[in-house]
Design a protein around this motif. Structure first.
Motif, PDB file in Angstrom:
ATOM      1  N   ILE A 182      -4.868   3.683   1.303  1.00 58.03           N
ATOM      2  CA  ILE A 182      -4.142   4.733   0.342  1.00 58.03           C
ATOM      3  C   ILE A 182      -5.005   5.896   0.850  1.00 58.03           C
ATOM      4  O   ILE A 182      -6.344   6.011   0.859  1.00 58.03           O
ATOM      5  CB  ILE A 182      -4.387   4.527  -0.927  1.00 58.03           C
ATOM      6  N   THR A 183      -4.506   7.415   1.009  1.00 59.13           N
ATOM      7  CA  THR A 183      -5.119   8.499   1.187  1.00 59.13           C
ATOM      8  C   THR A 183      -4.720   9.625  -0.070  1.00 59.13           C
ATOM      9  O   THR A 183      -3.706   9.663  -0.300  1.00 59.13           O
ATOM     10  CB  THR A 183      -4.591   9.222   2.671  1.00 59.13           C
ATOM     11  N   VAL A 184      -5.880  10.016  -0.558  1.00 55.48           N
ATOM     12  CA  VAL A 184      -5.780  11.082  -1.422  1.00 55.48           C
ATOM     13  C   VAL A 184      -6.549  12.280  -1.022  1.00 55.48           C
ATOM     14  O   VAL A 184      -7.754  12.123  -0.470  1.00 55.48           O
ATOM     15  CB  VAL A 184      -6.293  10.664  -2.851  1.00 55.48           C
ATOM     16  N   THR A 185      -6.016  13.350  -1.141  1.00 54.90           N
ATOM     17  CA  THR A 185      -6.569  14.505  -0.681  1.00 54.90           C
ATOM     18  C   THR A 185      -7.585  14.914  -1.978  1.00 54.90           C
ATOM     19  O   THR A 185      -7.085  14.853  -3.138  1.00 54.90           O
ATOM     20  CB  THR A 185      -5.983  15.572   0.030  1.00 54.90           C
ATOM     21  N   SER A 186      -8.702  15.604  -1.756  1.00 55.41           N
ATOM     22  CA  SER A 186      -9.523  16.201  -2.806  1.00 55.41           C
ATOM     23  C   SER A 186      -8.719  17.258  -3.448  1.00 55.41           C
ATOM     24  O   SER A 186      -8.771  17.664  -4.753  1.00 55.41           O
ATOM     25  CB  SER A 186     -10.765  16.836  -2.180  1.00 55.41           C
ATOM     26  N   LEU A 187      -7.988  18.043  -2.646  1.00 56.89           N
ATOM     27  CA  LEU A 187      -7.030  19.021  -3.167  1.00 56.89           C
ATOM     28  C   LEU A 187      -6.095  18.390  -4.489  1.00 56.89           C
ATOM     29  O   LEU A 187      -5.803  18.947  -5.396  1.00 56.89           O
ATOM     30  CB  LEU A 187      -6.220  19.546  -2.106  1.00 56.89           C
ATOM     31  N   GLN A 188      -5.436  17.476  -4.002  1.00 45.86           N
ATOM     32  CA  GLN A 188      -4.531  16.714  -4.964  1.00 45.86           C
ATOM     33  C   GLN A 188      -5.241  16.301  -6.218  1.00 45.86           C
ATOM     34  O   GLN A 188      -4.815  16.377  -7.334  1.00 45.86           O
ATOM     35  CB  GLN A 188      -3.988  15.403  -4.263  1.00 45.86           C
ATOM     36  N   LEU A 189      -6.400  15.730  -6.060  1.00 40.63           N
ATOM     37  CA  LEU A 189      -7.128  15.395  -7.218  1.00 40.63           C
ATOM     38  C   LEU A 189      -7.614  16.364  -8.228  1.00 40.63           C
ATOM     39  O   LEU A 189      -7.474  16.106  -9.313  1.00 40.63           O
ATOM     40  CB  LEU A 189      -8.500  14.413  -6.488  1.00 40.63           C
ATOM     41  N   ILE A 190      -8.151  17.604  -7.342  1.00 38.69           N
ATOM     42  CA  ILE A 190      -8.656  18.519  -8.308  1.00 38.69           C
ATOM     43  C   ILE A 190      -7.259  19.266  -9.134  1.00 38.69           C
ATOM     44  O   ILE A 190      -7.336  19.541 -10.335  1.00 38.69           O
ATOM     45  CB  ILE A 190      -9.311  19.846  -7.460  1.00 38.69           C
TER      46      ILE A 190
ATOM     47  N   ILE B 255       7.081  10.404 -10.304  1.00 41.47           N
ATOM     48  CA  ILE B 255       6.994   8.931  -9.441  1.00 41.47           C
ATOM     49  C   ILE B 255       8.402   8.535  -9.177  1.00 41.47           C
ATOM     50  O   ILE B 255       8.489   8.304  -7.871  1.00 41.47           O
ATOM     51  CB  ILE B 255       6.168   7.909 -10.519  1.00 41.47           C
ATOM     52  N   LEU B 256       9.412   8.707  -9.962  1.00 42.59           N
ATOM     53  CA  LEU B 256      10.755   8.384  -9.640  1.00 42.59           C
ATOM     54  C   LEU B 256      11.166   9.031  -8.347  1.00 42.59           C
ATOM     55  O   LEU B 256      11.969   8.475  -7.680  1.00 42.59           O
ATOM     56  CB  LEU B 256      11.456   8.552 -10.987  1.00 42.59           C
ATOM     57  N   GLU B 257      10.852  10.228  -8.632  1.00 42.61           N
ATOM     58  CA  GLU B 257      11.272  11.253  -7.338  1.00 42.61           C
ATOM     59  C   GLU B 257      10.659  10.844  -6.240  1.00 42.61           C
ATOM     60  O   GLU B 257      11.475  10.695  -5.121  1.00 42.61           O
ATOM     61  CB  GLU B 257      11.228  12.738  -7.971  1.00 42.61           C
ATOM     62  N   ALA B 258       9.474  10.368  -6.324  1.00 45.40           N
ATOM     63  CA  ALA B 258       8.928  10.208  -4.937  1.00 45.40           C
ATOM     64  C   ALA B 258       9.353   9.024  -4.462  1.00 45.40           C
ATOM     65  O   ALA B 258       9.762   8.805  -3.371  1.00 45.40           O
ATOM     66  CB  ALA B 258       7.280  10.081  -5.109  1.00 45.40           C
TER      67      ALA B 258
ATOM     68  N   GLU C 186       0.854  -1.381  -0.168  1.00 43.37           N
ATOM     69  CA  GLU C 186       0.087   0.102   0.060  1.00 43.37           C
ATOM     70  C   GLU C 186       0.980   1.214   0.023  1.00 43.37           C
ATOM     71  O   GLU C 186       0.603   2.254  -0.877  1.00 43.37           O
ATOM     72  CB  GLU C 186      -0.986   0.049   1.028  1.00 43.37           C
ATOM     73  N   GLN C 187       1.972   1.049   0.648  1.00 44.45           N
ATOM     74  CA  GLN C 187       2.774   2.375   0.884  1.00 44.45           C
ATOM     75  C   GLN C 187       3.197   2.689  -0.624  1.00 44.45           C
ATOM     76  O   GLN C 187       3.493   3.884  -0.933  1.00 44.45           O
ATOM     77  CB  GLN C 187       3.879   1.689   1.725  1.00 44.45           C
ATOM     78  N   LEU C 188       3.822   1.481  -1.325  1.00 45.13           N
ATOM     79  CA  LEU C 188       4.643   1.878  -2.517  1.00 45.13           C
ATOM     80  C   LEU C 188       3.285   2.263  -3.502  1.00 45.13           C
ATOM     81  O   LEU C 188       3.672   3.303  -4.263  1.00 45.13           O
ATOM     82  CB  LEU C 188       4.844   0.394  -3.413  1.00 45.13           C
ATOM     83  N   ILE C 189       2.235   1.940  -3.398  1.00 38.57           N
ATOM     84  CA  ILE C 189       1.160   2.729  -4.412  1.00 38.57           C
ATOM     85  C   ILE C 189       0.957   4.156  -3.894  1.00 38.57           C
ATOM     86  O   ILE C 189       0.767   5.053  -4.750  1.00 38.57           O
ATOM     87  CB  ILE C 189      -0.011   1.829  -4.062  1.00 38.57           C
ATOM     88  N   GLN C 190       0.895   4.177  -2.616  1.00 34.89           N
ATOM     89  CA  GLN C 190       0.880   5.670  -1.983  1.00 34.89           C
ATOM     90  C   GLN C 190       1.825   6.666  -2.600  1.00 34.89           C
ATOM     91  O   GLN C 190       1.522   7.684  -3.067  1.00 34.89           O
ATOM     92  CB  GLN C 190       0.983   5.627  -0.541  1.00 34.89           C
ATOM     93  N   HIS C 191       3.124   5.988  -2.617  1.00 34.66           N
ATOM     94  CA  HIS C 191       4.004   6.888  -3.081  1.00 34.66           C
ATOM     95  C   HIS C 191       4.130   7.211  -4.699  1.00 34.66           C
ATOM     96  O   HIS C 191       4.193   8.233  -5.260  1.00 34.66           O
ATOM     97  CB  HIS C 191       5.458   6.264  -2.819  1.00 34.66           C
ATOM     98  N   VAL C 192       3.377   6.053  -5.446  1.00 35.48           N
ATOM     99  CA  VAL C 192       3.428   6.248  -6.909  1.00 35.48           C
ATOM    100  C   VAL C 192       2.320   7.160  -7.070  1.00 35.48           C
ATOM    101  O   VAL C 192       2.561   8.291  -7.944  1.00 35.48           O
ATOM    102  CB  VAL C 192       2.972   4.958  -7.607  1.00 35.48           C
ATOM    103  N   ILE C 193       1.123   7.255  -6.301  1.00 37.24           N
ATOM    104  CA  ILE C 193       0.083   8.310  -6.403  1.00 37.24           C
ATOM    105  C   ILE C 193       0.709   9.603  -6.157  1.00 37.24           C
ATOM    106  O   ILE C 193       0.548  10.448  -7.134  1.00 37.24           O
ATOM    107  CB  ILE C 193      -1.119   7.793  -5.713  1.00 37.24           C
ATOM    108  N   ASN C 194       1.188   9.892  -5.026  1.00 35.40           N
ATOM    109  CA  ASN C 194       1.774  11.152  -4.909  1.00 35.40           C
ATOM    110  C   ASN C 194       2.769  11.548  -5.789  1.00 35.40           C
ATOM    111  O   ASN C 194       2.786  12.941  -6.084  1.00 35.40           O
ATOM    112  CB  ASN C 194       2.412  11.144  -3.397  1.00 35.40           C
ATOM    113  N   GLY C 195       3.724  10.835  -6.294  1.00 35.18           N
ATOM    114  CA  GLY C 195       4.462  11.256  -7.447  1.00 35.18           C
ATOM    115  C   GLY C 195       3.830  11.541  -8.566  1.00 35.18           C
ATOM    116  O   GLY C 195       4.223  12.536  -9.194  1.00 35.18           O
TER     117      GLY C 195
END
Lengths: 325, 289
Positions: free
Chosen positions: B135-143, B250-253, B2-11
């Motif tokens: 996994i947590t995504v904020t609405s801010l990030q999504l927008i 993603i790579l940087e994250a 889950e952590q990996l997926i979280q990092h990929v999403i943030n990246g």
């Protein structure tokens, strides 16, 4: 020793900048727009400073060692960028410089983010200008050497140059090595004057400044980078005196004026301010033992071509209507 | 996992903003054959315009976005008219140096007005965390991600499906031949710079809201990243530039998470040097220049 007061450090800085700008100039001469020369200066600085500070190597030896590291580094980097076009070379070498910054940040031995300090003071204004004179001499002879002429040919068209029998890869490696070595020499001198080296000194911002010196001064004769480095180093200091303010606003104002002046100079003379050595100077100072009359026909043709290129550049400025798409 | 997926999403969220700036940069580069060093400064200018609008006028995100992006458009057109056009026939490096001068001017100009410190940018979008499993995504990030994707789609549509986009591709291929076929090269250049600046402006506001801050030297970071994206992808396909932008984020994250944050900025450049050594035209090919 005469004292110049406020202007002495400024003049030293201008001299050091001019040395590094000559390094950039020589590398650019073969059409390699390096944005890694601040990194080479930094590599030279770190190498020389580690030798004098931690190993107590005599100063001249340490400087020469730093210079040779720059030479080798330049040669290796030119092998990487060999097949790339001008602008891609610029951005790749920029990437190399930024990588060097990160590496220096992460090496404890070099002080990391805390900078490398405790370097003994060896560099004086006399030494800087003596080395500058030497470097200028090298650049002057380079301009007229076979290597210099070959480099110009490669810069104008590497394909044509190769067809004329010029060893393009060799010319690129040699000019990059020589330019990198001179930048490292300047960096080594600079480290023994500022007494501290920061990884931030190697960023692309610094490299950009050196490139600015060369391109605004003029990149077709060694006088260009000299004039560019001296003028653009002294300009912000002169503005500091002229504005006589010392807060953030004055700093902002100084750099805004600096930016505008750079833009105007580039638009005014897109080939750089100095495009050729004035003919009078060339006639008065011929190479000893080789009278002007015995200049080889090939060199004459090259000189004529260079001058007509400069004239064309001037002419094209005056005809905005002639629109080449 | 889950952590990996979280990092990929943030990246990917961060990468989408790299992509928007990089695409504008690549468009300008391929059509005008100019490295517009002042492009990220236009982005920075939009950030501060947005800040002024938020403080003086309205908290409505859409209005702020449109005003700031329009300010960026105007700034971009002014740079094109004042600096790039007079230097059209000059050596390749001269526009780069001249726009560097513009960039110094803008950075210190904004610093003189706004001060050297980071300014807080008000959160004018809802900040609600959405949780899917671990996994947590904020609405801010999504927008902001959604806006970036919309901009990229619109840009792709413009380049592939419209007359002016076709003209831009023709000019990027061979300016002289495009001109022979009746393409107004100057106008295409102008529109390209305008479009790139508008996109950068929109991205600037998005970033300012996402990170909640604005400062005068933000352009340096984005400039470098977008150059890397453009060169790694090659400028022939802007979709490739978008993809590489997101991959870079993603790579940087992942580097920050699993190696060290101090190596984050070096990753991009190591990738750049390796790719260009193997393929000087980038992964997906470039126009000749």
């Amino acid at each position: 020793m005469l004292s110049l007061g406020f202007w002495e450090p400024v003049l030293i800085l201008a001299g050091l900048n001019a040395i590094i700008a000559i390094g950039v100039y020589i590398t650019l001469m073969s059409g390699q727009a390096s944005l890694a020369h601040a990194a080479f200066a930094g590599i030279g600085a770190y190498s020389a400073a580690v030798l004098t500070t931690n190993f107590h190597v005599p100063f001249p030896l340490a400087i020469l060692a730093g210079m040779s590291v720059g030479l080798v580094g330049g040669a290796l980097l030119s092998l990487v960028t060999m097949r790339m076009s001008l602008l891609v070379v610029a951005l790749t070498t920029l990437g190399f410089g930024e990588t060097m910054v990160v590496i220096a940040f992460n090496i404890e031995y070099l002080g990391g983010a805390q900078s490398f300090s405790g370097i003994p003071l060896y560099t004086s204004i006399g030494l800087v200008y003596a080395v500058l004179a030497l470097v200028l001499f090298v650049a002057w002879r380079f301009d007229h050497s076979r290597l210099g002429l070959a480099a110009r040919a490669v810069r104008d068209s590497s394909v044509t140059a190769a067809a004329m029998g010029i060893n393009v890869p060799l010319v690129r490696i040699l000019t990059f090595a020589l330019g990198g070595g001179i930048a490292a020499l300047g960096g080594g001198l600079s480290a023994h004057y500022t007494l501290v080296i920061n990884p931030g000194d190697m960023t692309f911002f610094e490299s950009f400044r050196y490139k600015l010196f060369v391109l605004t001064g003029g990149s077709y004769t060694f006088l260009g980078p000299l004039a560019g480095a001296l003028a653009l180093t002294l300009l912000p200091e002169a503005l500091r005196v002229a504005l006589a303010l010392s807060d953030v606003l004055s700093q902002s104002l100084r750099f805004m004026i600096y930016g505008i002046i750079v833009v105007l100079v580039v638009i005014w003379r897109p080939q750089g301010v100095i495009t050729r050595v004035p003919t009078g100077v060339r006639a008065r100072f011929p190479w000893p033992g080789r009278p002007a009359a015995r200049v080889s026909p090939a060199a004459k043709v090259a000189a004529l071509a260079a001058e007509s290129r400069a004239d064309r550049a001037d002419a094209s400025l005056g005809s905005p209507g002639a629109d080449r798409p | 996992m889950e952590q990996l997926i979280q990092h990929v999403i943030n990246g990917a969220m961060v990468g989408s903003t790299y992509a928007v700036v990089a695409v504008g940069f690549a468009l300008t580069f391929s059509v005008l054959r100019v490295i517009n060093v002042a492009h990220p400064e236009v982005f920075m200018l939009a950030m501060f315009t947005g800040l002024v609008v938020v403080q003086a006028l309205t908290q409505n995100f859409l209005i702020v976005l449109v005003i700031a992006a329009t300010a960026a458009l105007v700034a971009g057109l002014a740079i094109e008219r004042a600096v790039l056009r007079p230097l059209r026939r000059a050596d390749l490096l001269m526009p780069m140096i001249a726009t560097a001068g513009v960039s110094v001017f803008l950075q210190y100009g904004v610093q003189g007005v706004a001060g050297p410190d980071e300014l807080r940018f008000p959160r004018i979008l809802p900040f609600a965390p959405l949780e899917v499993g671990a996994i947590t995504v904020t609405s801010l990030q999504l927008i902001t991600f959604g806006i970036a994707v919309l901009i990229l789609l619109a840009c792709s549509f413009y380049v592939r499906r419209t007359r002016w986009g076709l003209a831009a591709r023709a000019v990027a291929e061979r300016p002289d031949i495009a001109a022979t076929f009746g393409v107004n090269v100057s106008r295409v250049a102008q529109i390209t710079v305008g479009l790139s600046s508008f996109m950068a402006g929109a991205a600037g506001v998005g970033i300012a809201v996402l990170y909640g801050s604005a400062w005068s030297f933000v352009g340096l970071l984005y400039g470098l990243k977008s150059w890397v994206c453009m060169l790694v992808a090659g400028n022939r396909h802007i979709e490739a530039v978008m993809l590489v932008g997101i991959m870079l984020g993603i790579l940087e994250a992942l580097t920050t998470a699993y190696v060290s944050s101090s190596f984050r900025d070096a990753v991009a450049f190591v990738v750049l040097i390796v790719v260009l050594y193997k393929r000087p035209d980038g992964l997906f090919g470039s126009y000749s220049y």
